[in-house]
Write a protein that holds these residues in place. Structure first.
Motif, short mmCIF file in Angstrom:
data_model
loop_
_atom_site.label_atom_id
_atom_site.label_comp_id
_atom_site.label_asym_id
_atom_site.label_seq_id
_atom_site.Cartn_x
_atom_site.Cartn_y
_atom_site.Cartn_z
N HIS A 13 77.68 -15.99 6.30
CA HIS A 13 78.39 -17.13 5.73
C HIS A 13 78.43 -18.34 6.65
O HIS A 13 78.71 -19.44 6.20
N GLU A 104 84.39 -13.16 12.64
CA GLU A 104 84.49 -14.60 12.36
C GLU A 104 83.76 -14.95 11.07
O GLU A 104 84.25 -15.74 10.25
N ASP A 105 82.61 -14.35 10.86
CA ASP A 105 81.84 -14.58 9.64
C ASP A 105 82.62 -14.14 8.41
O ASP A 105 82.58 -14.80 7.36
N ALA A 106 83.35 -13.04 8.52
CA ALA A 106 84.11 -12.52 7.39
C ALA A 106 85.33 -13.37 7.06
O ALA A 106 85.83 -13.32 5.93
N MET A 107 85.79 -14.17 8.03
CA MET A 107 87.03 -14.93 7.84
C MET A 107 86.81 -16.44 7.73
O MET A 107 87.55 -17.12 7.03
N GLY A 108 85.84 -16.95 8.47
CA GLY A 108 85.74 -18.39 8.66
C GLY A 108 86.34 -18.77 9.99
O GLY A 108 87.13 -18.02 10.58
N HIS A 109 85.98 -19.95 10.48
CA HIS A 109 86.35 -20.35 11.84
C HIS A 109 87.86 -20.41 12.05
O HIS A 109 88.39 -19.80 12.99
N ARG A 111 90.52 -19.32 10.31
CA ARG A 111 91.27 -18.09 10.14
C ARG A 111 90.96 -17.09 11.26
O ARG A 111 91.85 -16.34 11.67
N ARG A 222 90.30 -11.89 5.35
CA ARG A 222 88.86 -12.00 5.09
C ARG A 222 88.62 -12.89 3.88
O ARG A 222 89.50 -13.10 3.04
N ARG A 223 87.41 -13.42 3.79
CA ARG A 223 87.04 -14.27 2.66
C ARG A 223 87.15 -13.48 1.35
O ARG A 223 86.92 -12.27 1.32
N PRO A 224 87.45 -14.17 0.25
CA PRO A 224 87.41 -13.50 -1.05
C PRO A 224 86.01 -12.94 -1.31
O PRO A 224 85.01 -13.60 -1.10
N VAL A 226 84.56 -10.50 0.36
CA VAL A 226 84.02 -9.75 1.49
C VAL A 226 84.55 -8.33 1.42
O VAL A 226 85.75 -8.10 1.47
#
Length: 233
Positions: A13, A104-109, A111, A222-224, A226
Motif C-alpha cells: 500500500h 507500517e504498510d498495514a496501517m499507514g504512516h 497510524r 490496520r487499514r480497512p 487488511v
C-alpha cells in the motif's frame, strides 16, 4: 537466540516505509549525539534526563530540579529512543527494520507512528506496575519493537523469514515458528525474572506490555480490508 535477516513480504500500500526509516534514524542520532555513542557519563546523564524511572511515575521519588527537563509522563515515550550500547541499539533497530515495514504498510504512516509510541508507553506502564518503587532508569526501544513483532505475527504468521539461528546457521522458517518462539521466551523470562539484579536485568515486562499493546492495537488500527493471519495468502 536468532538474528532476523529478511522476510519475503513486499509492501503493498505504500511507496516506502518512511516512518520505519525515520524511527531508526532518530534512534541512531539520539544514541550518537545525546548519549555520546555510549560514552559512560553522557549515557548515564541521558538516562536520568529522558529515561523512564518508575519511582518518578508513581511519585515515590523526585529528580533534582536541574535534571527534571521533561515531565515525568513524557518519559513513558522518550525512554524508547535511548539505548544502553551499540549492541542494544543494533538489535532493536534490526528487528524494526525487518518487521516494521509490513506493519507500517498495514496501517499507514501516521497510524503506525501512533501505534509505535503507544506500544512504547504500554511497555513502560507494565514495567512500572511490576516495580513501582524502582529508581533504575528504563531505556530502549524493546517495548515498542515488541509491539511491532506482535502485530507482524498477527498479520503474517505464514510468511517465511530468513534468520541466523545461534548466530551462524541460516534458516528460512515461517514467522509463526520464529516469532512465536520469541514471544514465548519473553513471557517465560518475565515470569521467571526474580529481579535480584535490577541494574543489569532485561526489562522483560516492558516487552510483555509492548506485545500486549501491539496484539490489541493491530485489531483496529490496520487499514480497512487488511486481513489478519495471512487470510487469502
Amino acid at each position: 537466540m536468532f538474528i532476523p535477516l529478511h522476510d519475503h513480504n513486499p509492501i503493498k500500500h505504500l511507496k516506502a516505509q518512511y516512518v520505519t526509516w525515520s524511527l531508526i534514524a532518530v534512534n541512531v542520532v539520539v544514541f550518537v549525539v545525546i548519549q555520546g555513542a555510549g560514552e559512560t557519563q553522557a549515557a548515564q546523564t541521558a538516562a536520568l534526563l529522558y529515561g523512564m524511572i518508575p519511582a518518578l511515575i508513581t511519585d515515590v521519588a523526585q529528580l533534582p530540579p536541574g535534571l527534571a527537563v521533561v515531565p515525568d509522563e513524557a518519559t513513558l515515550v522518550t525512554y524508547a529512543f535511548l539505548h544502553g550500547s551499540w549492541m542494544h541499539l543494533g538489535g532493536n533497530m534490526l528487528f524494526l527494520w525487518v518487521f516494521g515495514d509490513n506493519v507500517e504498510d498495514a496501517m499507514g504512516h501516521a497510524r503506525f507512528l501512533a501505534f509505535y509510541l503507544m506500544c512504547a508507553a504500554a511497555g513502560a506502564l507494565v514495567h512500572v506496575a511490576m516495580g513501582p518503587d524502582s529508581q533504575v532508569p528504563l531505556v530502549g526501544a524493546s517495548g515498542a519493537v515488541a509491539g511491532v513483532i506482535a502485530a507482524y505475527l498477527m498479520l503474517h504468521p505464514r510468511v517465511k523469514i530468513w534468520i541466523l539461528a545461534l548466530g551462524r546457521i541460516p534458516l528460512r522458517l515461517p514467522a509463526i515458528w520464529v516469532l512465536g518462539l520469541w514471544v514465548g521466551l519473553q513471557l517465560f523470562n518475565a515470569l521467571a525474572d526474580t529481579g535480584d539484579n535490577p541494574g543489569e536485568a532485561v526489562a522483560w515486562w516492558a516487552h510483555v506490555g509492548g506485545m500486549a499493546a501491539g496484539t490489541a492495537l493491530i485489531l483496529f488500527m490496520r487499514r480497512p480490508g487488511v486481513p489478519l493471519f495471512d487470510r487469502g495468502l
